[in-house]
Each structure stands twice: as C-alpha cells, then as structure tokens.
Design an enzyme around this catalytic site. Structure first.
Site, PDB file in Angstrom:
ATOM      1  N   GLU A  36      17.748 -64.900 -17.512  1.00 53.40           N
ATOM      2  CA  GLU A  36      17.988 -65.383 -18.795  1.00 53.40           C
ATOM      3  C   GLU A  36      17.543 -64.277 -19.704  1.00 53.40           C
ATOM      4  O   GLU A  36      16.595 -63.921 -19.700  1.00 53.40           O
ATOM      5  CB  GLU A  36      17.469 -66.673 -19.136  1.00 53.40           C
ATOM      6  CG  GLU A  36      17.845 -67.165 -20.535  1.00 53.40           C
ATOM      7  CD  GLU A  36      17.319 -68.633 -21.155  1.00 53.40           C
ATOM      8  OE1 GLU A  36      16.776 -69.043 -20.425  1.00 53.40           O
ATOM      9  OE2 GLU A  36      17.470 -68.863 -22.064  1.00 53.40           O
ATOM     10  N   ARG A 262       7.673 -69.599  -6.405  1.00 55.72           N
ATOM     11  CA  ARG A 262       7.325 -68.536  -7.391  1.00 55.72           C
ATOM     12  C   ARG A 262       6.408 -67.670  -7.007  1.00 55.72           C
ATOM     13  O   ARG A 262       5.527 -68.236  -6.223  1.00 55.72           O
ATOM     14  CB  ARG A 262       7.065 -69.256  -8.583  1.00 55.72           C
ATOM     15  CG  ARG A 262       8.110 -69.712  -9.508  1.00 55.72           C
ATOM     16  CD  ARG A 262       7.519 -70.128 -10.867  1.00 55.72           C
ATOM     17  NE  ARG A 262       8.591 -70.421 -11.709  1.00 55.72           N
ATOM     18  CZ  ARG A 262       9.161 -69.724 -12.454  1.00 55.72           C
ATOM     19  NH1 ARG A 262       8.523 -68.608 -12.914  1.00 55.72           N
ATOM     20  NH2 ARG A 262      10.089 -69.891 -13.061  1.00 55.72           N
ATOM     21  N   LYS A 272       7.852 -65.488 -19.015  1.00 51.44           N
ATOM     22  CA  LYS A 272       8.477 -64.823 -20.173  1.00 51.44           C
ATOM     23  C   LYS A 272       7.993 -65.218 -21.651  1.00 51.44           C
ATOM     24  O   LYS A 272       7.964 -64.686 -22.582  1.00 51.44           O
ATOM     25  CB  LYS A 272      10.081 -64.628 -20.213  1.00 51.44           C
ATOM     26  CG  LYS A 272      10.709 -63.732 -19.173  1.00 51.44           C
ATOM     27  CD  LYS A 272      11.933 -63.675 -19.222  1.00 51.44           C
ATOM     28  CE  LYS A 272      12.488 -64.813 -18.478  1.00 51.44           C
ATOM     29  NZ  LYS A 272      14.220 -65.072 -18.461  1.00 51.44           N
TER      30      LYS A 272
HETATM   31  P1  ATP Z   1      10.266 -67.405 -17.013  1.00 51.72           P
HETATM   32  O1  ATP Z   1       9.387 -68.694 -17.161  1.00 51.72           O
HETATM   33  O2  ATP Z   1       9.405 -66.179 -16.864  1.00 51.72           O
HETATM   34  O3  ATP Z   1      11.005 -67.109 -18.120  1.00 51.72           O
HETATM   35  P2  ATP Z   1      12.483 -68.175 -15.460  1.00 51.72           P
HETATM   36  O4  ATP Z   1      12.434 -68.596 -14.339  1.00 51.72           O
HETATM   37  O5  ATP Z   1      12.678 -68.982 -16.805  1.00 51.72           O
HETATM   38  O6  ATP Z   1      10.983 -67.424 -15.706  1.00 51.72           O
HETATM   39  P3  ATP Z   1      14.636 -66.451 -15.274  1.00 51.72           P
HETATM   40  O7  ATP Z   1      15.332 -65.417 -16.248  1.00 51.72           O
HETATM   41  O8  ATP Z   1      15.647 -67.900 -15.548  1.00 51.72           O
HETATM   42  O9  ATP Z   1      13.233 -66.768 -15.647  1.00 51.72           O
HETATM   43  O10 ATP Z   1      14.885 -66.153 -13.878  1.00 51.72           O
HETATM   44  C1  ATP Z   1      15.795 -65.333 -12.998  1.00 51.72           C
HETATM   45  C2  ATP Z   1      15.605 -65.520 -11.408  1.00 51.72           C
HETATM   46  O11 ATP Z   1      14.084 -65.178 -11.210  1.00 51.72           O
HETATM   47  C3  ATP Z   1      15.547 -67.076 -11.306  1.00 51.72           C
HETATM   48  O12 ATP Z   1      16.289 -67.121  -9.957  1.00 51.72           O
HETATM   49  C4  ATP Z   1      14.127 -67.431 -11.149  1.00 51.72           C
HETATM   50  O13 ATP Z   1      14.059 -68.507 -10.375  1.00 51.72           O
HETATM   51  C5  ATP Z   1      13.362 -66.157 -10.692  1.00 51.72           C
HETATM   52  N1  ATP Z   1      11.877 -65.983 -10.927  1.00 51.72           N
HETATM   53  C6  ATP Z   1      11.625 -66.182 -12.425  1.00 51.72           C
HETATM   54  N2  ATP Z   1      10.208 -66.217 -12.196  1.00 51.72           N
HETATM   55  C7  ATP Z   1      10.048 -65.763 -11.055  1.00 51.72           C
HETATM   56  C8  ATP Z   1       8.662 -65.741 -10.240  1.00 51.72           C
HETATM   57  N3  ATP Z   1       7.478 -65.808 -11.100  1.00 51.72           N
HETATM   58  N4  ATP Z   1       8.782 -65.628  -8.743  1.00 51.72           N
HETATM   59  C9  ATP Z   1       9.711 -65.600  -8.045  1.00 51.72           C
HETATM   60  N5  ATP Z   1      11.051 -65.741  -8.826  1.00 51.72           N
HETATM   61  C10 ATP Z   1      11.233 -65.942 -10.165  1.00 51.72           C
HETATM   62 MG    MG Z   2      14.240 -69.496 -17.499  1.00 51.66          MG
END
Ligand code: ATP
Ligand code: MG
Length: 556
Positions: A36, A262, A272
């Site tokens: 995102e 994760r 983020k």
């Molecule tokens: P954040 O909470 O940091 O915003 P998010 O999961 O909302 O993380 P996205 O932009 O939706 O962020 O993530 C893109 C991809 O990266 C998704 O498939 C998510 O599952 C993966 N991802 C995000 N954070 C991690 C992590 N700490 N370890 C492994 N994969 C991750």
């Molecule tokens: Mg997200």
C-alpha cells in the site's frame, strides 16, 4: 527478473514443488508484491519482496508489482516512487507494467453489481456504531441488519446512487451477505464498499466510493492471473472471505492464498504507521534517516542489496511468528563488507604528531593495498610527512599492561609506514595534550626495527594529505527490545538518546574527499562507513555514516 536464485528451501517453495510433482499445479507460477503506498518500505517488506520474487525466480515464473491503493487519503505519489526505487535497488524487476488496484475500480464496481444481482450483497444504512453493535463478539453471534433483505433492484439503485454522490460519507455501505452467526467475524457481512469523498492519486475525483481490501485483493489477484497470493499471518482469518469473494463472481481463476510469518526485529519497529510518526514528529531526519529500518534508510546507512537478500535467506520463511535479533542483520552486512569494502584510514579524534627528525619540506608516497586479502582491488597512495595525526585514544600517559598503542617513550608501527617513538608531550594553557613530538626510525619501512619492538600498529593520516570530515556514529534507535509493545507506554519513551553522535573534525585520507566507491569503506580499526551525498552537500565537507562496527560490541 534478476538477483540470484534462492538456495534455501522454504515451506511455500516445497508446497508448490509438491503441487507441481502431483500435477495439481500446471503452468507458470505467478506471484505479486502488493504494497500500500502509504509509507516507505521497511525491512519487513524486504522479506516479502525476496519471498515473492524469489518464488517466481525459482519456478521460472513471474512476479507483479501492484499498488494496493484503496485508501486515497493516506497514499501518495511520493510513496509510489520510493517503493519502486526500493524494489529495483534490492535487485528485482517486476513483470511488465506496474499494476494498481485502482486500475480495476471499474471492474470491481461491476463485480460488486454481480454480487448484488446474485443476492450476495446489499446496501446497508446502519451507522458505524450500530454496525459494531450488530456485529456481535467472539462469544456472541451477530444480528442481521434490518437492511439485509432489500430487493436486488433496490440494492442496485442505491449502490448506483452511492457511486453518483447522492449520499454523504458514512451514510451507506455495500456489504456482503454471508453469515452474521459465523464464528469468523470477518464473515459477518463484511463491508465491501464505503463512501469517501477523497481525491485519489491515480483516479482523481472519478470515484467517491472505494472498495475494501478484502474485496479488492482477491479480485486483483484473479484478474492478474496470480497463482499464489502470499501474505502475512494476520490474513489467515481473512482467507475464507478471500475464497468466498472469488467463489461468488465470475473470475478467470482462483488464486491460492498462503500465509507466512511477519518479520519482527528487536530494537526496532516494522510498521509504516509507526515509522511515519517518527518522521512526522521529526524524531528522525526523514524516511531515509540512516537509523530507520526502511530500505531507503538502510541504503543510506551503507547496507547493500546483497546483504539484505542474504539476511532474508538467513531468517527463512515460516508459519510461526517470532522476533529476529537485529544482530543477524548486522552480521549479514559485516560479512558482505568484510569481503568487498575498500580499506582506508580515518582519524576520528585527531591528535597532532610532529616527527622531529623528519624534514619539514620532505614527503614520501607510500603504497597500501585497497584490500589486504584481495590484490585484485589494487592499491592506494598515502603520504608520509613531518606532521601526522593519530587518534587521541591511541595515546595514554601511563600505559596499562599489554598496551598495544602509543605512550611516552614507547614505539608503535604506523600502519603501512614507519615505526615511531614518543619523546615529548606538548600541552596547551589548560593542560590539555595538543601535540606529541615523536622520532621516526628511517630503517623500519616494511621491516622490523633492530634492538626494540614496537607496541602495536595504529592508523594515522598525514596533515598534508588528509581532509576534514564529519562522522555520524549511528546506533540503535531504541533501547528496548520491543519498543512498541507496552500497552500504556509510548515507543518514544524507549528512544536511545545516543542513536546519533556526530564526530566533527575527523580526518580522512585525501582520496576519500570524493569517494570512488559505491560501497562503504572499512576505516581501519573503526568499522564500516558510507559516504553521504546529501549531508556532504550541506556540510561542505565529506560526511560519512557508520554502517556497522567491526565486531558486535553492542551492550558490551
Ligand atoms: P505496515 O503495517 O508496515 O504498513 P502492511 O502489511 O500494512 O505493513 P503493506 O504495504 O500492505 O504493508 O505490505 C505489502 C506486503 O508486504 C504485504 O504482502 C505484507 O504482508 C508484507 N509485509 C508487510 N510487513 C511485513 C513484515 N514485517 N514481514 C513480512 N512481510 C511483510
Ligand atoms: Mg497495510
């Protein structure tokens, strides 16, 4: 797709291999990385990138980059650009053009109508509070919305009015009609569309309704022909909904969602939203502050793509969550830089040395290897002259036992140069030592002195052949292992006040004034340091960021 193929097996790879062997999977393996654009990527995303592109690589398949952009208020073009740059820097190239969930807004709208027509979705006018109340809890089933039995025609009309701007934010939503008594709360008539009067970075003001993640994601996957939709564990409970959406509309294929754990790193945060807070509250100097666990921060710190890929290999891919020691990340970069970094000398806290028996108008050029174990990396020149600088910490008035550096009337080898002995100490009015008068031994270039033994080897630079620089000594941003874990406390209570210590007035070999290397240097005996272009322009002199110390000395 570039970057070397993955060597280590992970459970997802094994699972696909099995499916291929049994004939359950035929055709190309297609994955996607779906960020995102609401912030910069962090080291957790690096794990997801290496996994998705790695799986595609292993099976000779393809990996898409898709921006999951259904929350326009939180997203921006800046984030989109940064994310693309980070993926490429890590060494991966997505298949074809960049995709956006917003590319499918028209299609998604039509699929929503299809659900309505099949009696699987309805427009609901409950307020957010009412909806929460009707949803029930883990212990109690929910209750049906009074709007649940609207006729198809009415739903279609209301949904059209939602799109056309006839309602206010929050007045109506489109919901799936599944099961308000389901033990899985995600299946209790989840919201598919909500009204948001917000300009979108890709579609402008075309839409005032935006689809929810759980509706958008499976359909985007199916439209792109994704075969394996890899996501983190928190989506496990959403998988029935993922499947329900695809089972109830006409899509070309039904991708398989597989969850993995994760990455959590101790002494840091991987969210983020929380990282954005550090940026917004100016705790750090932007998303690419070298203390940030963002990919751009790590890059500015001196981490290499190779080291991040190695790290992701080391930690593997699991179903079970857990926390990885940040020491593993530091290990990965140290191993890489130990082999590849050019060597140089930098005196962090300069103390002047005058060689009393060396002529003021004379200089000599000494040739040193760029890397002592790798002759292919060539050599570098440094100048020996009457005035030199050594580090203040390499001199003591009273040498403890086994002292390996300089002290009064003791001798040390100057790295790559001669042996010298300290004869006199000069102090300023306040009594501080400001200069050492030493005698060098002209017969000791590359050979041991006769009749005495130097204490050890120290690094140095010459006054005529060095430039002043600033050194950013970075350390961990947080003192606590899990800075964001306590419910009451604030992560900012756990900031490490020493996470950045700036050393002004260090001196480095002159040929590093405009470094040729795009890797960090190993400053001998000090650690690995990376030239910072941005800070150098501001400071008007070279600025180096400490990537990592030579050894793991944290907390010792
Ligand atoms: P954040 O909470 O940091 O915003 P998010 O999961 O909302 O993380 P996205 O932009 O939706 O962020 O993530 C893109 C991809 O990266 C998704 O498939 C998510 O599952 C993966 N991802 C995000 N954070 C991690 C992590 N700490 N370890 C492994 N994969 C991750
Ligand atoms: Mg997200």
């Amino acid at each position: 797709m570039s970057a070397e193929p993955k060597k280590a097996h992970n459970f997802i790879q094994s699972l696909i291999e099995d499916a291929v062997v049994k004939g359950a999977h035929t055709g190309t393996v297609v994955t996607r990385f779906p960020p995102e654009p609401n912030g910069y990527l962090h080291v957790g995303h690096a794990k997801a990138i290496c996994l998705n592109f790695g799986i595609a690589n292993t099976f000779g398949g393809e990996c898409n980059l898709r921006f999951d952009d259904t929350n326009p208020e939180k997203e921006s073009q800046e984030y989109i650009n940064a994310i693309k740059a980070d993926v490429e820097w890590l060494g991966y190239q997505w298949q074809g053009k960049v995709h956006f969930a917003s590319d499918y807004f028209d299609a998604l709208y039509n699929f929503a109508e299809e659900l309505i027509e099949r009696g699987h979705a309805y427009v609901c006018a409950l307020s957010a509070d009412e909806m929460a109340d009707f949803r029930g809890s883990l212990k109690e089933p929910g209750r049906n919305s009074p709007y649940r039995e609207r006729a198809v025609e009415e739903n279609l009309k209301l949904f059209g009015q939602m799109r056309d701007g006839d309602f206010q934010n929050g007045e109506m939503v489109l919901r799936a009609k599944i099961d308000m008594a389901s033990p899985n709360i995600n299946m209790r008539d989840p919201i598919l569309y909500r009204i948001r009067y917000a300009e979108h970075h890709q579609t402008g003001n075309k839409w005032c309704i935006y689809p929810m993640y759980d509706f958008t994601h499976p359909i985007s996957d199916a439209l792109e022909g994704i075969t394996h939709s890899l996501c983190t564990l928190e989506f496990e409970d959403h998988r029935p909904l993922y499947d329900w959406v695809l089972d109830n509309i006409s899509v070309p294929c039904h991708p398989r969602q597989i969850e993995f754990a994760r990455l959590n790193l101790n002494y840091t945060i991987t969210s983020k939203r929380k990282l954005k807070r550090l940026v917004d509250e100016h705790i750090v100097d932007g998303w690419d502050d070298p203390r940030m666990p963002t990919i751009s921060g790590l890059r500015r710190r001196g981490y290499t793509p190779e080291s991040l890929r190695t790290f992701c290999d080391m930690i593997g891919v699991n179903k079970a969550g857990g926390t990885v020691d940040v020491g593993m990340l530091e290990f990965a970069i140290r191993e890489d830089l130990n082999i590849r970094s050019p060597r140089a000398m930098c005196v962090m806290r300069p103390l002047k040395v005058t060689l009393t028996n060396y002529p003021a108008d004379k200089t000599e050029t000494l040739v040193l290897p760029v890397h002592p174990q790798n002759p292919d990396m060539g050599s570098r020149e440094v100048t020996w002259s009457q005035t030199l600088f050594i580090d203040r910490e390499d001199f003591v008035l009273e040498a403890p036992r086994k002292w390996k550096r300089l002290a009064p009337d003791q001798a040390v080898r100057m790295r790559g140069g001669y042996v010298m002995t300290c004869r006199e100490i000069i102090r300023d009015q306040s009594g501080e030592i400001v200069e050492l008068k030493c005698e060098y031994d002209e017969n000791t270039l590359g050979v041991n002195p006769e009749g005495y033994k130097p204490n050890g080897v120290i690094h140095w630079v010459s006054a005529t052949d060095s430039v002043e620089c600033d050194i950013n000594m970075y350390d961990r941003l947080f003192n606590a292992e899990t800075p964001d874990s306590d419910k009451e406390g604030d992560m900012l209570d756990h900031l490490n006040s020493q996470s950045l210590v700036v050393l002004k007035g260090a001196r480095v070999e002159r040929n590093l004034a405009l470094p040729a290397s795009d890797l960090p240097y190993q400053f001998e005996r000090e650690g690995y340091f990376f030239f910072d272009q941005k800070l150098t322009e501001n400071a008007g002199k070279p600025v180096f960021n400490r990537t990592v110390t030579l050894r793991d000395s944290w907390g010792k």
